[in-house]
Enzyme design. Structure first.
Site, PDB file in Angstrom:
ATOM      1  N   ASP A  47     -43.733  -9.651   3.008  1.00 21.81           N
ATOM      2  CA  ASP A  47     -44.359 -10.478   1.976  1.00 21.81           C
ATOM      3  C   ASP A  47     -44.508  -9.626   0.721  1.00 21.81           C
ATOM      4  O   ASP A  47     -45.306  -8.684   0.691  1.00 21.81           O
ATOM      5  CB  ASP A  47     -45.723 -10.956   2.487  1.00 21.81           C
ATOM      6  CG  ASP A  47     -46.454 -11.857   1.488  1.00 21.81           C
ATOM      7  OD1 ASP A  47     -46.000 -11.968   0.336  1.00 21.81           O
ATOM      8  OD2 ASP A  47     -47.488 -12.441   1.877  1.00 21.81           O
ATOM      9  N   HIS A  48     -43.745  -9.963  -0.309  1.00 24.64           N
ATOM     10  CA  HIS A  48     -43.726  -9.124  -1.506  1.00 24.64           C
ATOM     11  C   HIS A  48     -45.043  -9.188  -2.281  1.00 24.64           C
ATOM     12  O   HIS A  48     -45.280  -8.360  -3.174  1.00 24.64           O
ATOM     13  CB  HIS A  48     -42.567  -9.532  -2.432  1.00 24.64           C
ATOM     14  CG  HIS A  48     -41.948  -8.379  -3.152  1.00 24.64           C
ATOM     15  ND1 HIS A  48     -42.671  -7.303  -3.617  1.00 24.64           N
ATOM     16  CD2 HIS A  48     -40.663  -8.125  -3.500  1.00 24.64           C
ATOM     17  CE1 HIS A  48     -41.867  -6.449  -4.220  1.00 24.64           C
ATOM     18  NE2 HIS A  48     -40.636  -6.926  -4.159  1.00 24.64           N
ATOM     19  N   ARG A  49     -45.910 -10.138  -1.962  1.00 25.76           N
ATOM     20  CA  ARG A  49     -47.223 -10.164  -2.606  1.00 25.76           C
ATOM     21  C   ARG A  49     -48.095  -9.004  -2.128  1.00 25.76           C
ATOM     22  O   ARG A  49     -49.014  -8.584  -2.823  1.00 25.76           O
ATOM     23  CB  ARG A  49     -47.933 -11.491  -2.294  1.00 25.76           C
ATOM     24  CG  ARG A  49     -47.222 -12.725  -2.805  1.00 25.76           C
ATOM     25  CD  ARG A  49     -47.903 -13.995  -2.311  1.00 25.76           C
ATOM     26  NE  ARG A  49     -47.962 -14.044  -0.848  1.00 25.76           N
ATOM     27  CZ  ARG A  49     -48.546 -15.027  -0.160  1.00 25.76           C
ATOM     28  NH1 ARG A  49     -49.144 -16.016  -0.812  1.00 25.76           N
ATOM     29  NH2 ARG A  49     -48.549 -15.012   1.160  1.00 25.76           N
TER      30      ARG A  49
END
Length: 418
Positions: A390-392
């Site tokens: 999850d790039h967040r």
């Protein structure tokens, strides 16, 4: 006084569930905390414990039937009490609770002022009588073709309730229109194709909803690495020969994942809306294929467990997941998942994140491949793994650091044990 037991909200945001099995029978005395039913949700079968003590007077919900949360499922009376068979157990779940749905009561509730029925929707008066019915009653009436103005309500204040409609026959079905002849089709071009429509189970609906949400709302990115596992396979043979518990490659993978998460704590986190929640221990979910779907039970504190302990917990959780005996709390928590398809002969794949987890490792099978070592061509057993992140929460550099820490443990497996 008798108590109406209603379908509980056994899972957050669940609007309905199914009684899979009753664990008690009519006439049986029950105490608070006694398991009385196995309730099937979208993700698990959960034991439901009694919240009141007494004698089971009536079973309302039949096994296998979908019941809305808040609907009556049973009646419990006090020891020696004679329970009225006509006790009002109905409730309109689309409307706020009112005296009708607040039973347990044996006496008829006192009439209430019409203006107090906030959940009812008034209709224009007919013959001097104003019509009051809940949205759910109106929906049922529309489906059955019943004119509510012709129905006498038996609820508080003359309100029309669902039992009033259940006593009435449904309107005859509308006449079927005469079919219009379809255009002629050249049979030499179009052939009949057989197919079967398989109804969706609750689990399949949940998988479709959650993974569609994950893929469309969570920014995935992927990091892939090849791990040489010859040393790990040899160590596994040694461990299995020395101890009574047989461990799998996947048990070593789980331990290596946990070690990498402790070494790179930024990866041991989840997106929390307005913050990033970082965990102190490694709680890891394991994907388990079950009949008709997939479950992900969570193993707690993998970083502190020995390999044999991991193996025992995986076997227990996977076995109960396939038998439909997993508990809801065993499916919750964690920050990371592992999905291993190597036993199916899969060499490499990528997986969709399992919300709210910020990472999932897709593990392929260990296969012999040509490798180059110090300029020399050789053959080694290689396992390809792909991290979905999850790039967040996890940036590319963090994912690369985590993967390096994982590969280092897999290729030097003694470090997994110490």
């Amino acid at each position: 006084m008798a108590t109406v037991v209603r379908m509980p909200e056994v899972l957050a945001n669940t609007s309905e569930a199914i009684i899979q099995t009753w664990l008690v029978s009519v006439g049986q005395e029950i105490n608070v905390g006694d398991p009385i039913a196995e309730i099937e949700t979208e993700k698990a079968v959960v034991e439901y414990a009694a919240e009141v003590a007494g004698v089971l007077a009536q079973l309302i919900a039949e096994p296998g039937v979908t019941i809305a949360v808040g609907e009556p499922i049973a009646v419990v009376g006090a020891p020696g009490e004679t329970v009225d068979a006509n006790i009002d157990t109905h409730t309109d779940t689309e409307a706020p609770r009112d005296p009708e749905s607040a039973a347990p009561i044996l006496e008829a509730p006192a009439p209430e002022p019409v203006q107090a029925a906030a959940a009812d929707q008034g209709a224009p008066a007919t013959n001097g009588r104003r019509l009051f019915a809940t949205p759910l009653v109106r929906k049922i009436a529309k489906e059955k073709g019943i004119d509510l103005h012709s129905v006498t309500g038996t609820g508080p204040g003359g309100r029309i309730v669902r039992r009033d409609l259940e006593k009435l026959p449904a309107a005859p079905p509308a006449a079927t229109p005469t079919p219009v002849a379809a255009p002629r089709v050249d049979e030499s071009v179009t052939a009949q194709v057989g197919f079967t429509d398989i109804p969706l189970t609750g689990m399949r609906k949940a998988i479709a909803r959650r993974l569609t949400e994950s893929k469309t709302t969570v920014p995935h990115f992927y990091v892939t690495a090849d791990c040489r596992v010859d040393a790990l396979l040899e160590l596994r043979k040694t461990v299995n020969a020395a101890g009574p518990v047989k461990v799998s490659v996947n048990d070593f993978v789980l331990k290596a994942v946990a070690g990498a998460m402790i070494e790179v704590p930024e990866a041991n986190s989840i997106w929390n809306g307005d913050s990033i929640r970082r965990f102190d221990s490694a709680d890891i979910a394991v994907a388990v294929a079950v009949d008709g779907g997939l479950l992900t039970p969570v193993i707690r504190g993998v970083d502190r467990l020995p390999i044999s302990g991991i193996s025992a917990q995986v076997a227990d959780l996977a076995g109960r997941a396939r038998e439909g005996k997993i508990k809801q709390q065993e499916l919750e928590g964690g920050s990371f998942s592992v999905s291993n398809l190597g036993m199916y002969g899969v060499g490499e794949f990528s997986a969709i994140l399992n919300p709210p987890h910020s990472g999932i490792l897709a593990v392929g099978g260990a296969m012999q491949k040509p490798v180059v070592t110090d300029g020399e061509l050789a053959v080694a057993t290689v396992m390809t793994v792909t991290l979905s992140a999850d790039h967040r929460v996890i940036d590319g550099a963090v994912a690369a650091q985590w993967m390096a820490a994982f590969v280092r443990r897999i290729e030097n497996p003694v470090t997994i044990l110490i």
